[in-house]
Every structure is written in C-alpha cells, then in structure tokens.
Design an enzyme around this catalytic site. Structure first.
Site, mmCIF file in Angstrom:
data_model
loop_
_atom_site.group_PDB
_atom_site.id
_atom_site.type_symbol
_atom_site.label_atom_id
_atom_site.label_comp_id
_atom_site.label_asym_id
_atom_site.label_seq_id
_atom_site.Cartn_x
_atom_site.Cartn_y
_atom_site.Cartn_z
ATOM 1 N N GLY A 120 0.830 -1.201 0.000
ATOM 2 C CA GLY A 120 0.000 0.000 0.000
ATOM 3 C C GLY A 120 0.863 1.248 0.000
ATOM 4 N N SER A 121 0.374 2.282 0.672
ATOM 5 C CA SER A 121 1.043 3.584 0.599
ATOM 6 C C SER A 121 2.435 3.591 1.206
ATOM 7 C CB SER A 121 0.192 4.617 1.316
ATOM 8 O OG SER A 121 -1.119 4.580 0.819
ATOM 9 N N THR A 122 2.794 2.568 1.998
ATOM 10 C CA THR A 122 4.126 2.606 2.594
ATOM 11 C C THR A 122 5.206 2.596 1.520
ATOM 12 O OG1 THR A 122 4.051 0.211 2.833
ATOM 13 C CG2 THR A 122 3.467 1.507 4.762
#
Lengths: 89, 615
Positions: free
Chosen positions: B292-294
C-alpha cells in the site's frame, strides 16, 4: 660363576620389580579413571542443575510476570509525560 | 610252529608313533599359525565384539540467549523409561504394577508390549521428571530401564515462538532458528570404547573414539524486553480492532539486527499438541502483503534519483484521475502538493504522476535495490522473496499501481529493511538474527536522497499527516502509513491490511519498525488509526529501554515542565493535552494479553508433558 649368578639374581629382581610396577601403575590408572568418571559425572550433574536453575530464573523473571507483580502487588505504574524531567547535559 | 612272522621291532613302532604325533603337532601349530597370522583380524574382532562396547557420550543442545544473555531456549535433562519386551514378557504378572507406576492404562501398555514382543526396545514413557523415572525403575521390574534425554524449554512461550521455532522429541530443530542453526546448537555426540562385564557394567574405559562436542550457545540479536513489548501491543491491537493476524518487526538501523519480531496468532512451543499449523508460521518473513502507501517513500526516492526537482509542485486536483481505463483516486482533493505534502496526505495521484515520469527500468531498479523481490538473506527458514514482476511486462497502469503499493508484494521484514535503508543514509544492511551477525551493507542510493526522503516522512506524524498517533514526545519520528485492500481471487475485497513503517529518532536513526495488522474489522481500518498507535506504544518503551537520548528536547520541555513546582502548576493545564496526546498507559493491559502461553511452573518443569509417551 659368582658374577653370572649375581647378574641372574639382579635380572630376576628387576623383572619382578617391573612386574609389580606394572601392576601398581595399572591400579593407579584404574583408580584415577574411576575418579575421573566420578568427577565428569559430577560436572555433568552440576551443568544440568545450572541449566535447570537458569530455566527457573528465566521463568520467574519473565517480563509478563514482573509486570503483573509490579502493577498488582507493588502498585507501580509507568511514569507519564508530566512525571518525567529531562536533564540536558 | 611259527611264533612270529616278523620279529617285534620296538624302534620302528616308536618311529611311527613319533611320526604320527609329530604330524599332529605340525597340524596344530599350522592351524594356530593360520589363525594367529593370517586370520588375526577376524578373530580379534570377534573376540573384542564379545566384551568391548562402543558407548555414545551424550551432549546437550546449546542454549539460545537474547542479546543481553537472557536464556530463551534451554535444554534440561529428563528421563525416558524404556523396556526390553523379551525380558518383561517373562514376568507378565508385574504388568499391572508397571502400568500403574507409569500412569498408563493397562490394556494400552499390554498391547504396546505385545506388538513389540520380538524386539528388544520399546519406549514406555518419554521425557518425564527424573525423580518419577527413578521411582519406576526402583520397583525392580525385570526389563524396565530409563535413559537420559534432553527436552527443550522455552521460558518465554508464545512471545518468542515464531523466531525461535521448536525442536522435535529427539531434540532436533524443526522450525525457526532452531532449524536454521541446528548443527551449531546440536554439537556432536562423542563415543568411547569400554569393556563391559556380563552384567553390563563398565569395567574399563579403553579409549576415546571421538570427544563429545557439546552444542554451542547462540546469542540472538533479539532484545527480550522489546520483543515482549511488541508482543503485548500487537496482541492488544488485534483485540481492539478485531483483526485476524498481525506482525511486528523492529530492526536496529546501524547494524541491521532484528531486535524484535512477533506475530499473532501465536502458539506455545512448550506444548507439542497439534495446534492449528497456521499459528506456527512466522508471518513477518513467510507471508507477503501488498505494501500500500508505505511504498510511496521509495517511489519518491526513485523520482528524486531520476532527477525530479525536490521542490516540485504536483497538481492532484480534482482527486480523481483516469488512467488506461481505470480511475485512480485520493481520499480527498488535496490540490497542489509538494513532495512532503504528498507523503503526509498519502496522495495516490501524486505517486502515480511521479511514477509516470520515470522509466519502467529505473523504477524497478530502485525497488530492487531496496530489497523488494529478493530474499533479504536473513537465513530464516521459509523466507519469502516477495513478488516484484519484471519491468518489461509493466503497462502504464501497472507502473502506476506499483507506485502506490499494489501489484507487488513484500514481507514485513523487507519493508522494515527498506525503511532502515532510508534511515541508514541509503546503506542497505542484511537483516540478521544473530548479535553482531550483520555485514557491512551495501550503498543502494545517494545518502542525500535518503536523508531528504526521511525528513519528508517526518511530516506524516505531524498533525497534518496521516499518522499523528505515531508521534512520540521528545523524538522526531518519520514514518508512513499504508492501508491496502486484501487481494482475493478475482479482485480486491472490502477487507484491509493496515500498515505502518516508521523510523525513530531522526537525528541518529536507531529503530526501524513495521506494523502489519491484517483484516481489522472494527470501526477503523486505516494504517494511521490501527497500526500507528502500536508503533507509538512499542517505540516509546523501546527508546527508554535502549537509553536512546531524545532528539527533540524542546518539545519535551513544552510537554513536561522541568521543575516540581511547575509540574503542579501545569498538571491541570496539561490534563486535557495529555489525554489528547494519547500517552500509553502501559499498565492497563487486558487480562487476556498478559498470558503468553502456559509456561511450565519452575520447579516441576520437566514433568508437565505427558504427550509423546509411548511413542
């Protein structure tokens, strides 16, 4: 003749002496070996006792248990923001 | 009258007799010579085999200790009672007594011995308390003996279960580090040759064939206290968010050492009950999740390396963007953002626009250099390499989705490694579980870029960012939240994975930590609300435990007055602030959390296990 007899007696004595020496050394070896085995067993027993005690210590000092004792028995709590003072060097 | 045809010849008779006897003597000497000179080895061997015995010298398995020398896995001696069925069956009248002494139903015992009646060895009960075994043997039942064996105990139970793994009943490693370092821990059993008498007693030790090499101890990089903290916080977070599973990895940034690695659900390694095998998996290294956004911090690093101006302004309005027939959207319309704001608000459109400005090969290369798509080399058994497809096959849409964390899969350990690399001035360290086992690392990106991205990430934990709850009083924290939808066959489900990856303190980065919480079904599912508080709670404790000096003292001063007089004055004023600050109340842990498996009671440790009896 007397010289030959003397040499023979000497040899005989030497043989007897060394034979007794062998027996003695053998006996010494056995005794030392028995002692060695005993000490080795003792060492092993102590090592095992040590590992048991380490296990016991680890079980008692388990973080979860310490936390429970500290909070429930001793009524301790973690300091919060306002309880802490920063000392700058 | 003829008295004698031939005269009596004593001399000839004597010669014949002498000759015959002489031949006998020659035959005997010949046979003796044959045996002594030509077949000596065979007879010597046969003779020795009748009284010389090779006896193994048992060795115990080495201990596993944490970085401070606290024992995590210890082998202690236990006894196994065995029987020689041939001897025992000559006294069937004593079987009931034996069954009672062993605590086994009599019919089970009888059947077990009857099955092995032609053998000379059968275990009656394995791994029992030495005192109990002695009591059984002392009854003097013919053919019943006991032998010493070792059993492994894990005083920390579930907390360490996944990292350590466990051994089987023969004390061989089956999983985890017990398996990875099995030969190091096992040692080599020695052997000695002894003379035994008819009763089996050792008369004399003839020689040592092999000296026993005792198993060596293994010092892990794990810190027991941080590990416990991580375990406790993960478990309470899972309960609070009704999540199904989760993982935490804490790395020491300068060395790459793993300080803590916990997973939920866990299991008790002291019990050999066939638990649900799913709980045995060290999810932090074997399971992959979409980051995801990580991943966006790596996207930004790649863009900077490709020559993007660090002060670039990206237009993300109106919060939706069509690309190759798909709509990429942000949660809100964030308007025009710089790179710091892009990370703080976690804009998918911003990341997409950065990715579209890079070549496939460059983007892949940077991801690959940060360790995605390859095994980290930690040496943990069953480690997954994650999934990162070759850039040749990437379409526009794939490149865009990878830039915000879909279409590639990583293990929590890989993610922690990537963030540690950013914090370690772009130097990638191989994660290791052994204290002092880290290598020299490899420079994978320009230190200035790594430094730049890391400081952009600090905005994430400020009130404008997505993870205010990860902020720690007195420290600068950099981090990135992530919330990815779970992929199921045929598409993405309405179930989520909440991630947080963070680094603290920023001035001299010490810890990199990744929290992955799988399938939170409570009210919240965003990484910033589910995983970031876990990061805060664990790091707050770990920084104190490891004596890391605060790098943001001004903030501390404003939070906590320095003088006792001021404390009283500020107490009332700070009351609301403290509540809002979400300081962890480390003592109020749910009861269920505070019970990491049934650790054996100290004194009676080896007696606990009846499993594996009559095996």
């Amino acid at each position: 003749m007397s010289l030959r007899f003397f040499l023979f007696a000497l040899m005989l004595l030497a043989v007897l002496g060394s034979a007794i020496g062998v027996v003695y050394a053998r006996q010494q070896h056995r005794q030392a070996y028995v002692e060695l085995t005993r000490l080795e067993n003792e060492r092993d027993e102590l090592n095992m006792e040590f590992s048991r005690l380490q296990l016991e210590q680890a079980t008692w000092s388990e973080t979860n248990r310490i936390e429970q004792v500290a909070t429930e028995k001793l009524g301790m709590k973690s300091p919060e923001g306002a309880d802490m003072v920063v000392i700058s060097p | 009258m003829k008295v004698r045809a031939r005269p009596y010849q004593p001399k000839a008779r004597l010669l014949v007799l002498g000759g015959v006897l002489g031949l006998c003597a020659v035959a005997l000497v010949g046979r003796a010579a044959q045996m002594q000179l030509f077949n000596k080895d065979f007879y010597q061997h046969q003779g020795n085999a009748r009284f010389l015995r090779e006896v193994p010298i048992a060795t115990s398995r080495g201990m596993i200790v944490d970085r401070n020398g606290e024992p995590l896995a210890v082998s202690t001696p236990v006894e196994s009672v065995w029987a020689n069925p041939k001897e025992l069956l000559q006294h069937p009248e004593r079987l009931p007594e034996l069954a009672q002494a062993l605590g086994i139903p009599q019919d089970v015992l009888t059947q077990r011995i009857a099955q092995r009646s032609d053998k000379e060895f059968v275990y009656l009960r394995r791994h029992i308390n030495p005192d109990d075994a002695e009591a059984v043997v002392a009854r003097g039942i013919p053919g019943v003996y006991s032998q010493r064996e070792f059993r492994r105990f894990y005083p920390h139970g579930e907390v360490m279960a996944h990292v350590l793994g466990y051994t089987n009943i023969d004390d061989r490693g089956q999983e985890g580090l017990e398996l990875a370092f099995d030969s190091w821990l096992t040692g080599k059993p020695g052997a000695q040759r002894v003379i035994r008498d008819a009763h089996g007693r050792i008369v004399e030790n003839v020689d040592l064939i092999r000296a026993a090499e005792p198993g060596r101890d293994l010092t892990l990089s794990i810190d027991r206290r941080i590990q416990y903290l991580a375990y406790r916080e993960l478990k309470s977070a899972l309960i609070a968010n009704s999540a199904t599973s989760g993982s935490i990895v804490v790395l020491d940034i300068p060395t790459g050492e793993v300080l803590a690695m916990v997973n939920q659900p866990s299991y008790n390694p002291n019990s050999r009950d066939a638990a649900n095998p799913g709980t045995h998996r060290n999810r932090a290294v074997t399971d992959v999740v979409e980051p995801g956004s990580t991943i966006k911090s790596i996207t930004v690093a790649a863009a900077l390396e490709a020559g993007v101006d660090p002060n670039i302004i990206i237009q993300t309005s109106p919060g939706k963007m069509e690309l190759a027939g798909h709509v990429i959207s942000d949660v809100h319309d964030h308007g025009a953002v710089n790179l710091t704001q892009l990370l703080a608000v976690s804009s998918n459109i911003g990341a997409t626009k950065l990715a579209l400005g890079m070549s496939n090969d460059h983007f892949y290369d940077v991801l690959h250099r940060f360790g995605f798509g390859t095994s980290t080399g930690s040496g943990f058994p069953g480690e997954s390499a994650g999934v990162l497809s070759q850039p040749r096959g990437w379409g526009t849409l794939e490149k865009a989705t990878i830039s915000y964390g879909y279409g590639l899969s990583v293990t929590p350990l890989q993610l922690a490694q990537a963030y540690a690399t950013l914090a370690n001035e772009g130097r990638l360290m191989t994660p290791t579980f052994i204290k002092g086992g880290g290598g020299t690392g490899k420079q994978v990106i320009d230190p200035a870029i790594a430094h730049n991205v890391l400081h952009m990430l600090e905005s994430v934990t400020t009130p404008e960012g997505t993870a205010q709850k990860a902020a720690i009083v007195g420290y600068h924290v950099a981090g990135k939240t992530g919330t990815s939808r779970k992929y199921i066959v045929g598409g993405y489900d309405k179930r989520y994975i909440a991630l947080f990856a963070g680094v603290v303190p920023l001035d001299h980065p010490k810890f990199a930590m990744v929290v992955v919480i799988n399938d939170p079904t409570g009210r919240d599912y965003y990484g910033g609300l589910v995983s970031a508080p876990v990061f805060h709670n664990v790091m707050d404790g770990a920084l104190r435990l490891m004596d890391v000096p605060p790098d943001h003292i001004e903030q501390w001063y404003t939070q906590a007055p320095a003088t006792p007089a001021a404390v009283a004055a500020a107490a009332a004023a700070n009351a609301d602030a403290n509540a809002a600050e979400d300081l962890p109340d480390a003592v109020s842990v749910p009861e269920a959390v505070a019970a990491p498996g049934a650790v054996p009671a100290p004194g009676a440790a080896p007696s606990a296990n009846a499993n594996g009896a009559l095996r």
